[in-house]
Motif scaffolding. Structure first.
Motif, mmCIF file in Angstrom:
data_model
loop_
_atom_site.group_PDB
_atom_site.id
_atom_site.type_symbol
_atom_site.label_atom_id
_atom_site.label_comp_id
_atom_site.label_asym_id
_atom_site.label_seq_id
_atom_site.Cartn_x
_atom_site.Cartn_y
_atom_site.Cartn_z
ATOM 1 N N GLY A 311 0.808 -1.211 0.000
ATOM 2 C CA GLY A 311 0.000 0.000 0.000
ATOM 3 C C GLY A 311 0.841 1.260 0.000
ATOM 4 N N GLU A 312 0.196 2.371 0.369
ATOM 5 C CA GLU A 312 0.888 3.667 0.361
ATOM 6 C C GLU A 312 0.403 4.527 1.506
ATOM 7 O OE1 GLU A 312 -0.104 5.822 -3.285
ATOM 8 O OE2 GLU A 312 -1.814 4.485 -3.492
ATOM 9 N N ASP A 313 1.286 5.435 1.949
ATOM 10 C CA ASP A 313 0.957 6.307 3.064
ATOM 11 C C ASP A 313 0.378 7.626 2.563
ATOM 12 O OD1 ASP A 313 3.100 7.946 2.243
ATOM 13 O OD2 ASP A 313 4.459 7.194 3.797
ATOM 14 N N ILE A 314 0.151 8.564 3.478
ATOM 15 C CA ILE A 314 -0.526 9.821 3.142
ATOM 16 C C ILE A 314 0.284 10.670 2.172
ATOM 17 C CG2 ILE A 314 0.470 11.072 5.092
ATOM 18 C CD1 ILE A 314 -3.144 11.420 3.743
ATOM 19 N N ASP A 315 1.607 10.472 2.133
ATOM 20 C CA ASP A 315 2.471 11.236 1.234
ATOM 21 C C ASP A 315 2.719 10.530 -0.102
ATOM 22 O OD1 ASP A 315 2.914 13.346 3.124
ATOM 23 O OD2 ASP A 315 4.290 12.010 4.199
ATOM 24 N N GLY A 316 2.049 9.400 -0.304
ATOM 25 C CA GLY A 316 2.228 8.660 -1.544
ATOM 26 C C GLY A 316 3.437 7.753 -1.556
ATOM 27 N N ASN A 317 4.109 7.589 -0.412
ATOM 28 C CA ASN A 317 5.236 6.665 -0.330
ATOM 29 C C ASN A 317 4.715 5.236 -0.266
ATOM 30 O OD1 ASN A 317 7.279 8.757 -0.087
ATOM 31 N ND2 ASN A 317 6.472 9.088 1.979
ATOM 32 N N LEU A 318 5.245 4.371 -1.120
ATOM 33 C CA LEU A 318 4.788 2.995 -1.153
ATOM 34 C C LEU A 318 5.483 2.160 -0.083
ATOM 35 C CD1 LEU A 318 3.515 4.010 -3.756
ATOM 36 C CD2 LEU A 318 4.102 1.834 -4.825
ATOM 37 N N LEU A 319 4.764 1.165 0.424
ATOM 38 C CA LEU A 319 5.233 0.328 1.521
ATOM 39 C C LEU A 319 5.513 -1.080 1.014
ATOM 40 C CD1 LEU A 319 2.476 1.481 4.050
ATOM 41 C CD2 LEU A 319 4.755 2.471 3.717
ATOM 42 N N LYS A 320 6.397 -1.812 1.704
ATOM 43 C CA LYS A 320 6.749 -3.158 1.250
ATOM 44 C C LYS A 320 6.703 -4.217 2.344
ATOM 45 C CE LYS A 320 11.791 -2.492 1.633
ATOM 46 N NZ LYS A 320 13.070 -2.586 0.875
ATOM 47 N N ASN A 321 6.306 -3.842 3.561
ATOM 48 C CA ASN A 321 6.270 -4.824 4.640
ATOM 49 C C ASN A 321 4.972 -5.612 4.652
ATOM 50 O OD1 ASN A 321 8.836 -4.180 5.533
ATOM 51 N ND2 ASN A 321 8.116 -2.697 7.048
ATOM 52 N N ILE A 322 5.047 -6.837 5.176
ATOM 53 C CA ILE A 322 3.926 -7.768 5.223
ATOM 54 C C ILE A 322 3.804 -8.288 6.658
ATOM 55 C CG2 ILE A 322 2.931 -9.894 4.304
ATOM 56 C CD1 ILE A 322 3.344 -8.014 2.058
ATOM 57 N N TYR A 323 2.568 -8.429 7.141
ATOM 58 C CA TYR A 323 2.326 -8.857 8.522
ATOM 59 C C TYR A 323 1.256 -9.944 8.565
ATOM 60 C CZ TYR A 323 4.635 -4.406 9.521
ATOM 61 O OH TYR A 323 5.525 -3.361 9.560
ATOM 62 N N LEU A 324 1.377 -10.833 9.558
ATOM 63 C CA LEU A 324 0.355 -11.808 9.885
ATOM 64 C C LEU A 324 -0.160 -11.538 11.292
ATOM 65 C CD1 LEU A 324 1.579 -15.338 8.686
ATOM 66 C CD2 LEU A 324 -0.274 -13.952 7.725
ATOM 67 N N ILE A 325 -1.457 -11.697 11.495
ATOM 68 C CA ILE A 325 -2.053 -11.506 12.812
ATOM 69 C C ILE A 325 -2.125 -12.840 13.544
ATOM 70 C CG2 ILE A 325 -4.149 -10.852 14.068
ATOM 71 C CD1 ILE A 325 -4.769 -8.890 11.882
ATOM 72 N N GLU A 326 -1.588 -12.873 14.752
ATOM 73 C CA GLU A 326 -1.687 -14.029 15.627
ATOM 74 C C GLU A 326 -2.848 -13.827 16.572
ATOM 75 O OE1 GLU A 326 -0.382 -16.908 15.972
ATOM 76 O OE2 GLU A 326 1.334 -16.884 14.632
ATOM 77 N N GLU A 327 -3.913 -14.625 16.433
ATOM 78 C CA GLU A 327 -5.057 -14.493 17.338
ATOM 79 C C GLU A 327 -4.786 -15.280 18.617
ATOM 80 O OE1 GLU A 327 -8.871 -15.156 15.635
ATOM 81 O OE2 GLU A 327 -8.243 -14.488 13.652
#
Length: 327
Positions: A311-327
């Motif tokens: 995705g991208e932040d408010i300034d249009g910088n693109l992101l590359k990290n990925i996360y998993l949620i541990e319930e």
């Protein structure tokens, strides 16, 4: 390659969260996020799904504004990313789903100016990762190809409420065994809106949010065997567009998104993670995203766990990290 895999503890403390929001909501029990190895190149408006313990990411927009048609694969066990070429044209806001053996991907919008008919891609393809064989399937019967909500159940791929310059209420199903599209008869009370989100939780399809002249909070759900959309409880707080969502066995998870105010003021982005139980018709606030506010992310379910990133932040910088949620 050894697994470079971090634990990030996320404490969902009600007094802190409530101080950041101006509405009442329930808060889920504290959860953890697993940080996976970052994608080699950041992306926004890509498509994602998983087969077994592998995450696939297709297309999307790069930091330089260019759109591509690369299929990336992340292997959870090897903790590695691999890029594969595809026969598809570069695009954003495509669909990608799996029946557990094949990927089904296509639709979306091509690079260039908006509202050109030849940029609304109607092609659908299958890909077998085991054999690396691609096959072009029957063409999608509608021009409403952008940002559709999609899912697979049994032999059918469902494509719901895509956009064609403006929001539509078109719903189609594709028979995998017969290579055939057909219109899906649904009552049309599930609202409208660009940039909607959705997913499948068990046999329940959830759909909603988006923008229809105002930021939409409403959510709807339907049993795939039914022809009726039912109104669910709305997302607490403000509506939003360009969020990301994925369904697990129990919940629909919703990530980030934008409160849209027009091209001049832009509104604001969210850093929130919510989850919705269609069976209890109930929303819970999970936590904030570790990299802050973002839109046009991917969301997926890997090894039974909800995940998100890019995705991208408010300034249009693109992101590359990925996360998993541990319930």
């Amino acid at each position: 390659m050894s697994r470079s895999f971090c634990h990030i503890a996320l404490l969902c403390l009600l007094p802190i969260v409530a101080g950041c929001h101006h509405y009442d909501f329930d808060v889920a029990d504290p959860m953890e996020l697993h940080f996976l190895t970052a994608m080699p190149s950041p992306k926004a408006s890509a498509a994602a799904c998983t087969i077994g313990r592998q995450l696939y990411v297709f297309g999307g927009r790069n930091q330089d504004g260019k759109v591509d048609s690369i299929l990336w694969c992340y292997d959870l066990d090897q903790d590695t990313w691999t890029a594969y070429p595809t026969p598809l044209k570069p695009r954003v806001k495509a669909i990608m789903q799996t029946d557990g053996e094949y990927l089904y991907l296509g639709l979306g919008y091509g690079e260039g100016r908006a509202y050109f008919d030849d940029k609304y891609f109607r092609d659908l393809w299958s890909y077998n990762p085991a054999t690396q064989i691609w096959e072009q399937l029957q063409t999608y019967p509608s021009m409403a190809t952008v940002g559709a909500v999609s899912c697979i159940a049994g032999d059918n791929l469902y494509v719901l409420y895509g956009n064609y310059g403006d929001q539509t209420k078109e719903c189609y199903t594709y028979s995998i065994s017969q290579n055939q599209w057909s219109a899906l008869q649904r009552n049309n009370n599930a609202g409208t809106g660009k940039g909607r989100i959705g997913g499948i939780v068990g046999n329940t399809v959830c759909l909603g949010l988006g923008y229809d002249g105002a930021n939409v909070r409403a959510m709807y759900q339907t049993d795939l065997l039914s022809s009726t959309w039912e109104t669910s409880h709305s997302l607490p707080g403000d509506g939003r567009v360009m969020a990301a969502a994925t369904g697990t066995s129990e919940y629909l998870y919703v990530f980030g998104g934008r409160f849209f105010r027009g091209t001049l003021t832009g509104g604001k982005l969210y850093d929130e993670i919510w989850r919705f139980s269609p069976h209890e018709n109930h929303w819970e606030y999970v936590t904030s995203m570790p990299e802050g506010r973002a839109e046009n992310q991917i969301a997926f379910t890997l090894n039974g766990k909800a995940g998100f990133g890019l995705g991208e932040d408010i300034d249009g910088n693109l992101l590359k990290n990925i996360y998993l949620i541990e319930e």
